[in-house]
Design a protein around this motif. Structure first.
Motif, PDB file in Angstrom:
ATOM      1  N   TYR A 163      17.724 -32.171   1.757  1.00 39.93           N
ATOM      2  CA  TYR A 163      18.348 -31.125   2.555  1.00 39.93           C
ATOM      3  C   TYR A 163      19.685 -31.689   2.989  1.00 39.93           C
TER       4      TYR A 163
ATOM      5  N   ILE B 162      25.773 -26.182  12.594  1.00 38.17           N
ATOM      6  CA  ILE B 162      24.535 -25.434  12.326  1.00 38.17           C
ATOM      7  C   ILE B 162      24.416 -24.167  13.183  1.00 38.17           C
TER       8      ILE B 162
ATOM      9  N   ASP C 171      16.308 -20.629  18.367  1.00 34.56           N
ATOM     10  CA  ASP C 171      17.156 -21.348  17.406  1.00 34.56           C
ATOM     11  C   ASP C 171      17.301 -22.802  17.871  1.00 34.56           C
TER      12      ASP C 171
ATOM     13  N   LYS D 136      12.646 -26.903  15.527  1.00 37.31           N
ATOM     14  CA  LYS D 136      11.812 -25.976  14.754  1.00 37.31           C
ATOM     15  C   LYS D 136      10.314 -26.176  14.987  1.00 37.31           C
TER      16      LYS D 136
ATOM     17  N   ASP E 290      15.215 -18.143  14.155  1.00 39.23           N
ATOM     18  CA  ASP E 290      16.180 -18.516  13.113  1.00 39.23           C
ATOM     19  C   ASP E 290      15.610 -19.597  12.187  1.00 39.23           C
ATOM     20  N   ASN E 291      16.148 -19.658  11.010  1.00 43.15           N
ATOM     21  CA  ASN E 291      15.936 -20.777  10.060  1.00 43.15           C
ATOM     22  C   ASN E 291      14.493 -20.965   9.624  1.00 43.15           C
TER      23      ASN E 291
ATOM     24  N   ARG F 143      14.498 -21.866   5.129  1.00 43.73           N
ATOM     25  CA  ARG F 143      14.832 -23.256   4.797  1.00 43.73           C
ATOM     26  C   ARG F 143      14.985 -23.477   3.300  1.00 43.73           C
TER      27      ARG F 143
END
Ligand code: DHB
Ligand code: MG
Length: 253
Positions: free
Chosen positions: A12, A66, A169, A172, A195-196, A199
């Motif tokens: 990542y 981010i 956000d 996680k 959010d996110n 991935r």
């Protein structure tokens, strides 16, 4: 290499620029569309200048790149406008970029934004103030769970109005706790967005739960929300300048 490994076994990368990664993770067309659409939908304005300045101050202050994308921010503000949201809770302030989008959404809106890092709060306070929204935003510096537990207590004691919109956000692994606590301090019909959660597609690979805690955090919140009779949910996969990700969208019944 088996197909599922091909699509999940990669680093990542912190490098958000186009290039590298697999075709479906990064694609120059996404940035091109973002640039075209942003110019068409969000022409220069006082708000756009403040948002650009916030991103510059975020970078100059050493914070990671981010924040939500510009179109992500305008999507969130639009949801608040469609719902007529008056009280937003944001978990994860960073430099206050999405905070400014929320504060700009509706006249008189109140945004409570929480971050564990005092440096983030300081940078965000400056950005929000430069954007002219200091009267609309309340900053809390504390670990997310601790901050939200206190907010729940205050809402239950009638010392604070409940929220109608929540944007999660932050770390996680905390996603599910943050949704559960949000459910304790929101009105019927409230919108909760996480959010996110996609991935770069890794959310679909259960084998990554242990290796990547953020994938575990995304899968736990998606699966728990799907089973939660208090919620009605959907998920929006997104591409763009922030590559391939997505948001979990929930409505409190
Ligand atoms: C990460 C966190 C975010 O909130 C985001 O929008 C993008 C990436 C991360 O921790 O990798
Ligand atoms: Mg995010």
């Amino acid at each position: 290499m088996p197909q599922d490994e091909k699509y999940t076994n990669y680093q990542y990368s912190a490098d958000q620029s186009v290039g590298g990664g697999l075709d479906h993770e990064k694609d120059p067309r996404w940035r091109a569309v973002d640039e075209y659409v942003l110019a068409a939908l969000h022409p220069p304005s006082k708000l756009q200048s403040a948002l650009d300045a916030a991103i510059k101050h975020q970078k100059d202050s050493g914070l990671p790149d981010i924040a939500v994308s510009a179109l992500g921010g305008s999507f969130l503000a639009l949801q608040c406008q469609l719902l007529g949201s008056r009280r937003v809770l944001e978990v994860g302030t960073l430099a206050g970029y999405s905070t400014i989008w929320f504060a700009s959404a509706n006249e008189g809106i109140h945004v409570t934004t929480v971050d564990i890092e005092k440096h983030h709060t300081d940078v965000a306070r400056h950005n929000v103030s430069q954007a002219g929204y200091e009267a609309n935003v309340e900053f809390i510096t504390a670990p997310g769970k601790q901050a939200l537990e206190k907010l729940v207590e205050e809402v239950k004691a009638g010392k604070r109005e409940p929220y109608d919109f929540v944007f999660i956000d932050a770390d996680k692994e905390g996603n599910l706790d943050y949704v559960n606590l949000s459910l304790e301090m929101t009105v019927k019909g409230a919108c909760i967005i996480v959010d996110n959660v996609v991935r770069r597609g890794k959310v679909a690979n259960a084998a990554l739960i242990e290796k990547e805690p953020a994938v575990g955090g995304a899968r736990r919140v998606i699966e728990a929300c799907g089973k939660d009779s208090r919620l009605q949910c959907s998920l929006l996969q997104t591409v763009g300048e922030k590559n391939y990700d997505g948001m979990l969208l929930c409505r409190k019944k």
